[in-house]
Design an enzyme around this catalytic site. Sequence first.
Site, PDB file in Angstrom:
ATOM      1  N   ASP A  61       0.819  -1.210   0.000  1.00  0.00           N
ATOM      2  CA  ASP A  61       0.000   0.000   0.000  1.00  0.00           C
ATOM      3  C   ASP A  61       0.855   1.263   0.000  1.00  0.00           C
ATOM      4  O   ASP A  61       0.479   2.274  -0.599  1.00  0.00           O
ATOM      5  CB  ASP A  61      -0.926   0.006   1.223  1.00  0.00           C
ATOM      6  CG  ASP A  61      -2.060  -1.004   1.085  1.00  0.00           C
ATOM      7  OD1 ASP A  61      -2.424  -1.331  -0.055  1.00  0.00           O
ATOM      8  OD2 ASP A  61      -2.578  -1.457   2.122  1.00  0.00           O
ATOM      9  N   TYR A 178      -5.260   4.541   9.388  1.00  0.00           N
ATOM     10  CA  TYR A 178      -5.023   4.982  10.768  1.00  0.00           C
ATOM     11  C   TYR A 178      -6.327   5.402  11.456  1.00  0.00           C
ATOM     12  O   TYR A 178      -6.555   5.115  12.629  1.00  0.00           O
ATOM     13  CB  TYR A 178      -4.017   6.125  10.748  1.00  0.00           C
ATOM     14  CG  TYR A 178      -3.483   6.576  12.088  1.00  0.00           C
ATOM     15  CD1 TYR A 178      -3.719   5.863  13.267  1.00  0.00           C
ATOM     16  CD2 TYR A 178      -2.704   7.725  12.177  1.00  0.00           C
ATOM     17  CE1 TYR A 178      -3.211   6.286  14.479  1.00  0.00           C
ATOM     18  CE2 TYR A 178      -2.180   8.162  13.385  1.00  0.00           C
ATOM     19  CZ  TYR A 178      -2.447   7.436  14.535  1.00  0.00           C
ATOM     20  OH  TYR A 178      -1.940   7.874  15.734  1.00  0.00           O
TER      21      TYR A 178
END
Length: 280
Positions: A61, A178
Amino acid sequence: MLIFKNIGLYYNKEKPHNRAVAETVAKFLQEQDANTVIYDDSMNDAITKENTDLLVTVGGDGTVLNAGRNIVNKKIKLFGLNAGNLGFLTGADLSDYKEILNQVIHGRYSGEDISLLSVSIFKDGKYTVKEQAAFNDCVIKTGGARAFTLEVSLNGKQEHKYFGDGIIASTPTGSTAYSLAAGGPVIAPEVDVILLTPICPHSLTQRPLVLPGAAQILLTPRFKREGDYATVNIDGQITYIVESGDSVLISTGRHKLKLLQAEGNDFLKTLNTKLKWGNR
């Protein structure tokens, strides 16, 4: 008939083993009559000079994030080939790359137009960073072990304060990164919003906030002690330092990026496959 004739292979130069993978993939694409060029992530300026139609990342990613930020204002489509770990943003694993890439280059793919954030930083009213693109998120976080205050202004008004370890400003694509770990909601990539997720807020009433994509968000850190500071981190890859009174302006960027997926793949299927969403 090939839809994508000029294809770039893009890898992280700090992971040289992916160079060999890129060379193998390039050879396969050349056998399908595509023109291919291999780039490492220090060669971003060279990508557009070759009239690239499709950029295929080889890695995880992080490689997709880096490539996406650098081509967002170019007319280049992006496809991720997972040679890393999770590969949430990638469209194929190495085990079946030939079948899926063959479909993609012949026009059989799905995908979304993704909005990135635009991040600017000001000191004494002057730019120190201007319109830095953020694919997943912009994180403003304490530089030490102390909580601090973030003053938040929306569209020039509606001032509010957060007190805690910081805040995550996220795109819908970044809502599974996150922000999700910090308790934020999952947002489908086609939804036009900006997500604000507080990090360890020192209040039970401060929760993630979903704002319109057109919002202009101005965040100003305030510290009690001289010498304290915060970091502004873009996609976990680029870091800036801000001091008390500096300002960070976050908005939706002007350009969108086309991130391709394998034909038949969709957001909910990716959630289930990569994050085991809904599994019992």
